[in-house]
Write a protein that holds these residues in place. Structure first.
Motif, PDB file in Angstrom:
ATOM      1  N   VAL A   1       2.834  -0.536  -6.184  1.00  0.00           N
ATOM      2  CA  VAL A   1       2.426   0.355  -5.092  1.00  0.00           C
ATOM      3  C   VAL A   1       0.966   0.725  -5.332  1.00  0.00           C
ATOM      4  CG1 VAL A   1       2.836   2.555  -3.944  1.00  0.00           C
ATOM      5  CG2 VAL A   1       4.757   1.263  -4.897  1.00  0.00           C
ATOM      6  N   LEU A   2       0.120   0.345  -4.383  1.00  0.00           N
ATOM      7  CA  LEU A   2      -1.319   0.558  -4.557  1.00  0.00           C
ATOM      8  C   LEU A   2      -1.684   1.907  -3.951  1.00  0.00           C
ATOM      9  CD1 LEU A   2      -2.233  -3.087  -3.630  1.00  0.00           C
ATOM     10  CD2 LEU A   2      -1.927  -2.101  -5.899  1.00  0.00           C
ATOM     11  N   ASN A   3      -1.953   2.849  -4.848  1.00  0.00           N
ATOM     12  CA  ASN A   3      -2.163   4.234  -4.424  1.00  0.00           C
ATOM     13  C   ASN A   3      -3.655   4.515  -4.276  1.00  0.00           C
ATOM     14  OD1 ASN A   3      -2.383   6.955  -4.115  1.00  0.00           O
ATOM     15  ND2 ASN A   3      -0.980   7.507  -5.770  1.00  0.00           N
ATOM     16  N   ASN A   4      -4.129   4.485  -3.022  1.00  0.00           N
ATOM     17  CA  ASN A   4      -5.508   4.916  -2.752  1.00  0.00           C
ATOM     18  C   ASN A   4      -5.522   6.191  -1.919  1.00  0.00           C
ATOM     19  OD1 ASN A   4      -4.691   3.917  -0.310  1.00  0.00           O
ATOM     20  ND2 ASN A   4      -6.262   2.338  -0.139  1.00  0.00           N
ATOM     21  N   GLY A   5      -4.328   6.738  -1.672  1.00  0.00           N
ATOM     22  CA  GLY A   5      -4.248   8.036  -0.995  1.00  0.00           C
ATOM     23  C   GLY A   5      -4.556   7.979   0.487  1.00  0.00           C
ATOM     24  N   LEU A   6      -4.695   6.769   1.026  1.00  0.00           N
ATOM     25  CA  LEU A   6      -5.018   6.707   2.462  1.00  0.00           C
ATOM     26  C   LEU A   6      -4.550   5.399   3.106  1.00  0.00           C
ATOM     27  CD1 LEU A   6      -7.830   4.820   2.296  1.00  0.00           C
ATOM     28  CD2 LEU A   6      -8.856   7.030   1.984  1.00  0.00           C
ATOM     29  N   TYR A   7      -4.600   5.418   4.417  1.00  0.00           N
ATOM     30  CA  TYR A   7      -4.377   4.202   5.195  1.00  0.00           C
ATOM     31  C   TYR A   7      -5.682   3.406   5.128  1.00  0.00           C
ATOM     32  CZ  TYR A   7      -0.313   6.466   7.483  1.00  0.00           C
ATOM     33  OH  TYR A   7       0.882   7.070   7.763  1.00  0.00           O
ATOM     34  N   GLY A   8      -5.890   2.739   3.977  1.00  0.00           N
ATOM     35  CA  GLY A   8      -7.201   2.169   3.685  1.00  0.00           C
ATOM     36  C   GLY A   8      -7.663   1.131   4.681  1.00  0.00           C
ATOM     37  N   ILE A   9      -6.764   0.281   5.124  1.00  0.00           N
ATOM     38  CA  ILE A   9      -7.182  -0.810   6.018  1.00  0.00           C
ATOM     39  C   ILE A   9      -7.727  -0.259   7.331  1.00  0.00           C
ATOM     40  CG2 ILE A   9      -4.915  -1.143   7.100  1.00  0.00           C
ATOM     41  CD1 ILE A   9      -7.201  -4.017   6.103  1.00  0.00           C
TER      42      ILE A   9
ATOM     43  N   GLY B   1       0.843  -1.184   0.000  1.00  0.00           N
ATOM     44  CA  GLY B   1       0.000   0.000   0.000  1.00  0.00           C
ATOM     45  C   GLY B   1       0.881   1.238   0.000  1.00  0.00           C
ATOM     46  N   ASP B   2       0.260   2.377  -0.348  1.00  0.00           N
ATOM     47  CA  ASP B   2       1.030   3.620  -0.418  1.00  0.00           C
ATOM     48  C   ASP B   2       1.468   4.103   0.967  1.00  0.00           C
ATOM     49  OD1 ASP B   2      -1.660   4.085   0.145  1.00  0.00           O
ATOM     50  OD2 ASP B   2      -1.896   5.744  -1.265  1.00  0.00           O
ATOM     51  N   GLY B   3       0.597   3.953   1.963  1.00  0.00           N
ATOM     52  CA  GLY B   3       0.956   4.420   3.298  1.00  0.00           C
ATOM     53  C   GLY B   3       2.141   3.659   3.858  1.00  0.00           C
ATOM     54  N   ALA B   4       2.130   2.357   3.709  1.00  0.00           N
ATOM     55  CA  ALA B   4       3.242   1.530   4.183  1.00  0.00           C
ATOM     56  C   ALA B   4       4.515   1.878   3.417  1.00  0.00           C
ATOM     57  CB  ALA B   4       2.900   0.056   4.009  1.00  0.00           C
TER      58      ALA B   4
ATOM     59  N   ASP C   1      -5.707  10.056   5.930  1.00  0.00           N
ATOM     60  CA  ASP C   1      -5.335  10.577   4.606  1.00  0.00           C
ATOM     61  C   ASP C   1      -3.822  10.705   4.479  1.00  0.00           C
ATOM     62  OD1 ASP C   1      -7.996  10.745   4.074  1.00  0.00           O
ATOM     63  OD2 ASP C   1      -8.159  12.891   4.534  1.00  0.00           O
ATOM     64  N   LEU C   2      -3.319  10.472   3.254  1.00  0.00           N
ATOM     65  CA  LEU C   2      -1.874  10.507   3.015  1.00  0.00           C
ATOM     66  C   LEU C   2      -1.478  11.696   2.160  1.00  0.00           C
ATOM     67  CD1 LEU C   2      -1.284   6.754   2.124  1.00  0.00           C
ATOM     68  CD2 LEU C   2      -0.457   7.935   4.157  1.00  0.00           C
ATOM     69  N   ALA C   3      -0.222  12.112   2.291  1.00  0.00           N
ATOM     70  CA  ALA C   3       0.335  13.120   1.393  1.00  0.00           C
ATOM     71  C   ALA C   3       0.340  12.552  -0.035  1.00  0.00           C
ATOM     72  CB  ALA C   3       1.754  13.470   1.820  1.00  0.00           C
TER      73      ALA C   3
HETATM   74 MG   LIG Z   1      -3.252   3.131   1.051  1.00  0.00          MG
END
Ligand SMILES: [Mg+2]
Ligand SMILES: Cc1ncc(C[n+]2csc(CCOP(=O)(O)OP(=O)(O)O)c2C)c(N)n1
Length: 558
Positions: free
Chosen positions: A463-471, A438-441, A484-486
């Motif tokens: 890299v799976l970009n969903n813009g957030l800590y989805g889990i 994931g993108d956050g990790a 939410d992520l940068a």
């Molecule tokens: Mg994510």
């Protein structure tokens, strides 16, 4: 090995196990160790971006090679590595953590030095670092040879990290005594059994197996840690034992074996029928000791009657209220594989990969991504799975013959997978390291891409970009700003980090994904793909599940 310094001896002794890389960050207290990496034949230095990355990379390397070397400096270095080394302890990996410290001359004079609290307590950090290990030693020229035998033996016997402290002065002094010639890891006897206890345990297990009408096995990654995958495969194959794994143990044995059932995790089992098969079995042979965390059991929805479980742990066996101790897992499995009554060979069932969904112009979703990834994996690949939404989806994939997987389900420290992928790639002698993160990790440790580029490894990275800590949205509620992520432009990173010859791209539609997957197949080199995933996918689990598993954290009581 005569005439070696203490630091050289330590590294030479560990090299004999088959380790050829040292992961770390240098520091003045650790120079004797850092210099020794250059002096000892067969070793190469891998300088990580920081000590946490180095620890994760060593963890990944140890998963493939069986052991790894990590070196950090006093205080600031070793403490930065600790989260990673703790993870190696949780996941039973012998990572040898070598740390430099102020010299005994400084200690005797009571001088204040940097990387300290200014209080002349020189062993302040040792209990902290030692707690991430199963064995530790402070080396001198006199004790070095004996202590290294103890350290190596214990780390391999328990399959856990070791913590070794070498002062800057001792590291440079010649070792005293007769050096020991070690063996390659594959030849080392990891644990020894008490013969009578072993025979009793084996006979008892064989009797239970013979009496069972519908036995199944749950096989854990501990078999890989002790180099026992082949023995465990022989056992389930000869006995014709259907086997499943828990999510933490993904790909502990080959998923293409005819007896492989899938993932057992209570109500989250995949495919769902695995739950019924495991819970209705009259004997569950737990090979390695499954871990019953909430995330590994479908929020404790597992129903395994303790009277029906036989657990083979690292050096003990439990069968109801009967416990056999001092029985090494290697001995138990070897005896069972040799003596079990052969079952009827299974007819391999045709296992279909998950169906392909998604029209060309559709945005990519998890439903369209993972079945496509599954079809692109080939024998020899190791899939490195990060903690997060991707772990749920990747665990549900059926891996083709010869494909391995590594994850950190128990410790679950985000950021692990990117450096671990470096370690896996450097440790493998053939085949690709394929990372899904994931993108956050990825944001935690993405500077390790530069190390990948520098060392010319050729991973395939998604890299799976969903813009957030989805889990977090899935297991709590949606909408918190802290998830939410940068907005990083990930696909630009390999170029910025000096990764030459990498195939890079950012894909948002199914057609774009298919095109880049084709391009990766045709490309002999590393690949880095930023996969855009709609954030709307990350919807919360049902309230009841959240309440049970996340808010209340109580297991079932029935
Ligand atoms: Mg994510
Ligand atoms: C070191 C560490 N910090 C925080 C967490 C809590 N945590 C678990 S998963 C997660 C989010 C992962 O987000 P991402 O990598 O973007 O994956 P997604 O679920 O969005 O696909 C966080 C913050 C953790 N597991 N480890």
């Amino acid at each position: 090995m005569s005439g070696m310094t203490v630091a050289e001896y330590v590294l030479a002794r560990l090299t004999q196990l088959g380790i050829d890389r040292v992961f770390g960050v240098p520091g003045d207290y650790a120079f004797s160790i850092d210099d020794a990496v250059e002096a000892v034949p067969g070793l190469a230095w891998v300088g990580s971006a920081n000590e946490l990355n180095a620890a994760y990379a060593a963890d990944g390397y140890a998963r493939v090679r069986g052991a790894a070397i990590l070196t950090t400096t006093y205080g600031v270095g070793e403490l930065s590595a600790l989260n990673g080394v703790m993870g190696s302890k949780a996941h039973r990996l012998p990572v040898f953590h070598l740390v430099g410290m102020p010299s005994e001359r400084i200690q005797r004079l009571g001088l204040v030095t940097h990387h300290s609290l200014g209080d002349t307590v020189y062993d302040r950090f040792q209990p902290l670092s030692a707690s991430a290990a199963c064995v530790s030693a402070v080396l001198t020229p006199d004790n070095c040879i004996d202590e290294m035998e103890r350290v190596v033996r214990e780390a391999l016997r328990r399959s856990m990290p070791a913590y070794v402290v070498i002062s800057e002065v001792n590291g440079l002094m010649p070792v005293i005594g007769t050096p020991v010639a070690g063996q390659p890891l594959g030849q080392v006897v990891r644990g020894r059994s008490s013969p009578a206890e072993l025979e009793a345990a084996v006979q008892a297990i064989l009797a239970r197996l013979a009496a069972a009408a519908r036995p199944v096995a749950l096989v854990t990654t501990l078999v890989a840690r002790y180099g026992l995958r082949r023995t465990a495969t022989d056992l389930v194959t000869r006995a014709a034992l259907p086997f499943a794994v828990t999510p933490n143990d993904k790909a502990a044995l080959g998923e293409a074996l005819p007896h492989y059932l899938g993932i057992y995790a209570g109500e989250s089992s995949s495919p769902p029928r695995v739950r019924e098969i495991v819970e209705s079995a009259d004997l569950v042979l737990d090979v390695g000791g499954i871990v019953r965390t909430e995330l590994n059991t479908g929020f404790w929805s597992d129903r395994l009657d303790p009277r029906r479980i036989v657990s083979i742990n690292d050096d003990w066996v439990r069968m109801g209220d009967d416990v056999f101790v001092n029985v090494a897992i290697g001995d138990v499995l070897a005896a069972l594989a040799a003596r079990v009554t052969p079952g009827r060979p299974a007819v391999a069932r045709a296992k279909e990969p998950a169906p392909l969904v998604g029209a060309a112009a559709d945005p990519i979703s998890s439903a369209s991504f993972y079945p496509r990834l599954e079809r692109r994996l080939v024998a020899g690949d190791t899939l490195v799975i990060e903690t997060g939404t991707c772990m749920l989806h990747a665990n549900a994939m059926l891996l083709p013959d010869g494909v391995d997987a590594e994850g950190q389900g128990l410790w679950g420290s985000i950021g692990w997978a990117t450096p671990a992928c470096l370690g896996v790639a450097l440790a493998k002698t053939a085949g690709r390291a394929v990372l899904v993160t994931g993108d956050g990790a990825h944001q935690v440790t993405l500077n390790e891409l530069a190390v990948m580029g520098r060392h010319g490894v050729k991973p395939v990275i998604f890299v799976l970009n969903n813009g957030l800590y989805g889990i977090e949205d899935v297991i709590s509620e949606r909408g918190h700003a802290y998830d939410d992520l940068a907005p990083v432009r990930y696909s630009l990173l390999p170029a910025a980090f000096g990764c030459r010859g990498w195939l890079t791209g950012r894909v948002a539609t199914v057609a774009e994904l298919d095109r880049i997957l084709d391009a990766i197949d045709a490309h002999d080199g590393a690949a880095y793909v930023e996969v855009m995933i709609p954030d709307a996918e990350s919807q919360p689990l049902p309230d009841a599940t959240i309440d049970r598993g996340y808010k209340l954290r109580t297991p079932h009581t029935d």
